[in-house]
Design a protein around this motif. Structure first.
Motif, PDB file in Angstrom:
ATOM      1  N   SER A  13       0.819  -1.224   0.000  1.00 35.07           N
ATOM      2  CA  SER A  13       0.000   0.000   0.000  1.00 35.07           C
ATOM      3  C   SER A  13       0.846   1.265   0.000  1.00 35.07           C
ATOM      4  CB  SER A  13      -0.948   0.002   1.202  1.00 35.07           C
ATOM      5  OG  SER A  13      -0.229  -0.157   2.398  1.00 35.07           O
ATOM      6  N   PHE A  14       2.116   1.106  -0.361  1.00 30.11           N
ATOM      7  CA  PHE A  14       3.045   2.236  -0.375  1.00 30.11           C
ATOM      8  C   PHE A  14       3.811   2.340  -1.695  1.00 30.11           C
ATOM      9  CE2 PHE A  14       2.525   0.873   4.019  1.00 30.11           C
ATOM     10  CZ  PHE A  14       2.131   2.056   4.626  1.00 30.11           C
ATOM     11  N   THR A  15       3.168   1.999  -2.800  1.00 26.77           N
ATOM     12  CA  THR A  15       3.871   2.027  -4.086  1.00 26.77           C
ATOM     13  C   THR A  15       4.252   3.454  -4.486  1.00 26.77           C
ATOM     14  OG1 THR A  15       1.772   2.001  -5.278  1.00 26.77           O
ATOM     15  CG2 THR A  15       2.846  -0.127  -4.932  1.00 26.77           C
ATOM     16  N   THR A  16       3.405   4.424  -4.196  1.00 31.12           N
ATOM     17  CA  THR A  16       3.725   5.816  -4.526  1.00 31.12           C
ATOM     18  C   THR A  16       4.891   6.293  -3.673  1.00 31.12           C
ATOM     19  OG1 THR A  16       1.404   6.197  -5.074  1.00 31.12           O
ATOM     20  CG2 THR A  16       2.788   8.147  -4.791  1.00 31.12           C
ATOM     21  N   LEU A  17       4.879   5.974  -2.395  1.00 33.87           N
ATOM     22  CA  LEU A  17       5.979   6.342  -1.514  1.00 33.87           C
ATOM     23  C   LEU A  17       7.279   5.717  -2.005  1.00 33.87           C
ATOM     24  CD1 LEU A  17       7.099   7.695   1.037  1.00 33.87           C
ATOM     25  CD2 LEU A  17       6.367   5.665   2.325  1.00 33.87           C
ATOM     26  N   ALA A  18       7.240   4.444  -2.370  1.00 32.24           N
ATOM     27  CA  ALA A  18       8.442   3.767  -2.866  1.00 32.24           C
ATOM     28  C   ALA A  18       8.964   4.433  -4.138  1.00 32.24           C
ATOM     29  CB  ALA A  18       8.155   2.285  -3.107  1.00 32.24           C
ATOM     30  N   ALA A  19       8.060   4.774  -5.056  1.00 25.62           N
ATOM     31  CA  ALA A  19       8.474   5.454  -6.292  1.00 25.62           C
ATOM     32  C   ALA A  19       9.080   6.818  -5.971  1.00 25.62           C
ATOM     33  CB  ALA A  19       7.277   5.615  -7.227  1.00 25.62           C
ATOM     34  N   ALA A  20       8.501   7.526  -5.021  1.00 25.30           N
ATOM     35  CA  ALA A  20       9.017   8.840  -4.637  1.00 25.30           C
ATOM     36  C   ALA A  20      10.395   8.716  -3.983  1.00 25.30           C
ATOM     37  CB  ALA A  20       8.032   9.531  -3.691  1.00 25.30           C
ATOM     38  N   LEU A  21      10.572   7.726  -3.123  1.00 16.68           N
ATOM     39  CA  LEU A  21      11.877   7.509  -2.494  1.00 16.68           C
ATOM     40  C   LEU A  21      12.942   7.214  -3.542  1.00 16.68           C
ATOM     41  CD1 LEU A  21      10.798   5.373   0.594  1.00 16.68           C
ATOM     42  CD2 LEU A  21      11.685   7.728   0.637  1.00 16.68           C
ATOM     43  N   LYS A  22      12.569   6.445  -4.547  1.00 16.13           N
ATOM     44  CA  LYS A  22      13.512   6.127  -5.626  1.00 16.13           C
ATOM     45  C   LYS A  22      13.851   7.386  -6.420  1.00 16.13           C
ATOM     46  CE  LYS A  22      14.285   3.104  -9.538  1.00 16.13           C
ATOM     47  NZ  LYS A  22      13.775   2.046 -10.401  1.00 16.13           N
ATOM     48  N   ALA A  23      12.847   8.164  -6.786  1.00 13.49           N
ATOM     49  CA  ALA A  23      13.065   9.391  -7.563  1.00 13.49           C
ATOM     50  C   ALA A  23      13.920  10.403  -6.794  1.00 13.49           C
ATOM     51  CB  ALA A  23      11.723  10.014  -7.951  1.00 13.49           C
ATOM     52  N   ALA A  24      13.822  10.395  -5.475  1.00  8.77           N
ATOM     53  CA  ALA A  24      14.568  11.336  -4.640  1.00  8.77           C
ATOM     54  C   ALA A  24      15.919  10.772  -4.190  1.00  8.77           C
ATOM     55  CB  ALA A  24      13.732  11.711  -3.420  1.00  8.77           C
ATOM     56  N   ASP A  25      16.262   9.583  -4.667  1.00  7.71           N
ATOM     57  CA  ASP A  25      17.514   8.919  -4.275  1.00  7.71           C
ATOM     58  C   ASP A  25      17.625   8.746  -2.760  1.00  7.71           C
ATOM     59  OD1 ASP A  25      18.499   8.501  -6.855  1.00  7.71           O
ATOM     60  OD2 ASP A  25      19.491  10.463  -6.907  1.00  7.71           O
ATOM     61  N   LEU A  26      16.524   8.336  -2.139  1.00  2.80           N
ATOM     62  CA  LEU A  26      16.528   8.134  -0.686  1.00  2.80           C
ATOM     63  C   LEU A  26      16.448   6.663  -0.279  1.00  2.80           C
ATOM     64  CD1 LEU A  26      14.228  11.094   0.419  1.00  2.80           C
ATOM     65  CD2 LEU A  26      16.692  10.855   0.826  1.00  2.80           C
ATOM     66  N   VAL A  38       1.835  14.601  -7.675  1.00  2.00           N
ATOM     67  CA  VAL A  38       2.806  13.509  -7.569  1.00  2.00           C
ATOM     68  C   VAL A  38       3.632  13.422  -8.844  1.00  2.00           C
ATOM     69  CG1 VAL A  38       3.096  11.009  -7.319  1.00  2.00           C
ATOM     70  CG2 VAL A  38       1.442  12.218  -5.884  1.00  2.00           C
ATOM     71  N   GLU A  39       2.977  13.467  -9.981  1.00  2.00           N
ATOM     72  CA  GLU A  39       3.685  13.371 -11.256  1.00  2.00           C
ATOM     73  C   GLU A  39       4.711  14.493 -11.385  1.00  2.00           C
ATOM     74  OE1 GLU A  39       0.391  13.302 -10.821  1.00  2.00           O
ATOM     75  OE2 GLU A  39      -0.103  11.238 -11.390  1.00  2.00           O
ATOM     76  N   THR A  40       4.345  15.695 -10.985  1.00  2.00           N
ATOM     77  CA  THR A  40       5.250  16.838 -11.059  1.00  2.00           C
ATOM     78  C   THR A  40       6.440  16.644 -10.118  1.00  2.00           C
ATOM     79  OG1 THR A  40       3.455  18.324 -11.667  1.00  2.00           O
ATOM     80  CG2 THR A  40       5.432  19.345 -10.731  1.00  2.00           C
ATOM     81  N   LEU A  41       6.172  16.189  -8.902  1.00  2.00           N
ATOM     82  CA  LEU A  41       7.251  15.989  -7.934  1.00  2.00           C
ATOM     83  C   LEU A  41       8.227  14.896  -8.358  1.00  2.00           C
ATOM     84  CD1 LEU A  41       5.300  16.302  -4.575  1.00  2.00           C
ATOM     85  CD2 LEU A  41       7.058  17.874  -5.440  1.00  2.00           C
ATOM     86  N   LEU A  42       7.746  13.907  -9.109  1.00  4.35           N
ATOM     87  CA  LEU A  42       8.611  12.799  -9.524  1.00  4.35           C
ATOM     88  C   LEU A  42       9.552  13.173 -10.669  1.00  4.35           C
ATOM     89  CD1 LEU A  42       6.137   9.778  -9.303  1.00  4.35           C
ATOM     90  CD2 LEU A  42       7.955  10.391  -7.701  1.00  4.35           C
ATOM     91  N   LYS A  43       9.375  14.337 -11.267  1.00  4.84           N
ATOM     92  CA  LYS A  43      10.250  14.771 -12.356  1.00  4.84           C
ATOM     93  C   LYS A  43      11.638  15.106 -11.796  1.00  4.84           C
ATOM     94  CE  LYS A  43       6.587  16.595 -15.268  1.00  4.84           C
ATOM     95  NZ  LYS A  43       6.029  17.796 -15.904  1.00  4.84           N
ATOM     96  N   PRO A  44      12.696  14.758 -12.557  1.00  7.79           N
ATOM     97  CA  PRO A  44      14.068  15.003 -12.076  1.00  7.79           C
ATOM     98  C   PRO A  44      14.343  16.446 -11.646  1.00  7.79           C
ATOM     99  CG  PRO A  44      14.099  13.660 -14.058  1.00  7.79           C
ATOM    100  CD  PRO A  44      12.671  14.090 -13.848  1.00  7.79           C
ATOM    101  N   GLU A  45      13.744  17.410 -12.315  1.00  4.03           N
ATOM    102  CA  GLU A  45      14.001  18.807 -11.950  1.00  4.03           C
ATOM    103  C   GLU A  45      13.394  19.198 -10.604  1.00  4.03           C
ATOM    104  OE1 GLU A  45      10.567  18.957 -15.038  1.00  4.03           O
ATOM    105  OE2 GLU A  45      12.386  17.775 -14.724  1.00  4.03           O
ATOM    106  N   ASN A  46      12.540  18.351 -10.036  1.00  2.00           N
ATOM    107  CA  ASN A  46      11.917  18.630  -8.735  1.00  2.00           C
ATOM    108  C   ASN A  46      12.465  17.740  -7.621  1.00  2.00           C
ATOM    109  OD1 ASN A  46      10.215  20.673  -9.742  1.00  2.00           O
ATOM    110  ND2 ASN A  46       8.864  19.106 -10.585  1.00  2.00           N
ATOM    111  N   LYS A  47      13.612  17.126  -7.871  1.00  2.00           N
ATOM    112  CA  LYS A  47      14.195  16.174  -6.925  1.00  2.00           C
ATOM    113  C   LYS A  47      14.418  16.777  -5.536  1.00  2.00           C
ATOM    114  CE  LYS A  47      18.236  13.178  -6.533  1.00  2.00           C
ATOM    115  NZ  LYS A  47      19.401  12.684  -7.273  1.00  2.00           N
ATOM    116  N   GLU A  48      14.945  18.001  -5.467  1.00  2.00           N
ATOM    117  CA  GLU A  48      15.226  18.600  -4.154  1.00  2.00           C
ATOM    118  C   GLU A  48      13.941  18.899  -3.388  1.00  2.00           C
ATOM    119  OE1 GLU A  48      18.111  18.593  -2.555  1.00  2.00           O
ATOM    120  OE2 GLU A  48      18.764  17.512  -4.342  1.00  2.00           O
TER     121      GLU A  48
END
Length: 161
Positions: free
Chosen positions: A37-50, A78-88
């Motif tokens: 139930s945390f697939t979005t969180l997992a994708a976000a952690l990956k995109a943020a290199d965490l 979410v889609e916007t935040l997952l873009k590389p330019e929004n990593k920080e």
């Protein structure tokens, strides 16, 4: 009387089933992924290199928003935040969900705030028998991992400016 109220609150939190109990031999990331139930969180952690950081020795306390919590955000967020330019910006949001150290529910209910890895504090309150982290409700507490603990929350919490 106050201790009895906290005991009832903790029992209620522990009896909810946002996520099945998982053996503590898995780290925080693997525990969350296994729950499903945390697939979005997992994708976000990956995109943020965490991912690597949260697989580290810790210990960490993670206030983990579910996929449903991410769906409460405005469309496209979410889609916007997952873009590389929004990593920080994404890193700032995700680290706002993590506290250094292993803080179980018995300790959480005694706190009024906690400093996150983002550097900002989250507010911790009890309201109508629920533990709140800012405006998010803890729906499942004390999910043990080998490097910390997860408390499931029903909303994504956002740091202040």
């Amino acid at each position: 009387m106050r201790e009895t109220g906290f005991a009832i609150l903790l029992a209620a939190l522990l009896s909810t089933s946002a996520m099945p109990a998982v053996a503590a031999e898995k780290d925080i990331v693997d525990t969350a992924v296994a729950a499903g139930s945390f697939t979005t969180l997992a994708a976000a952690l990956k995109a943020a290199d965490l991912i690597t950081a949260l697989k580290g020795s810790g210990p960490f306390t993670v206030f983990a928003p579910t996929d449903e919590a991410f769906q409460k955000l405005p469309a496209g967020t979410v889609e916007t935040l997952l873009k590389p330019e929004n990593k920080e910006k994404l890193r700032a949001i995700l680290t706002y969900h993590v506290v250094a150290g292993k803080v179980g529910s018995a300790e959480v209910v005694k706190l009024t705030s906690a400093k996150t890895l983002n550097g900002q504090d989250v507010n911790i309150t009890t309201h109508d028998g629920n533990v709140m982290v800012n405006e998010a409700k803890v729906v499942k507490a004390d999910i043990q991992a080998s490097n910390g603990v997860i408390h499931v929350i029903d909303s994504v919490i956002l740091p202040g400016n």
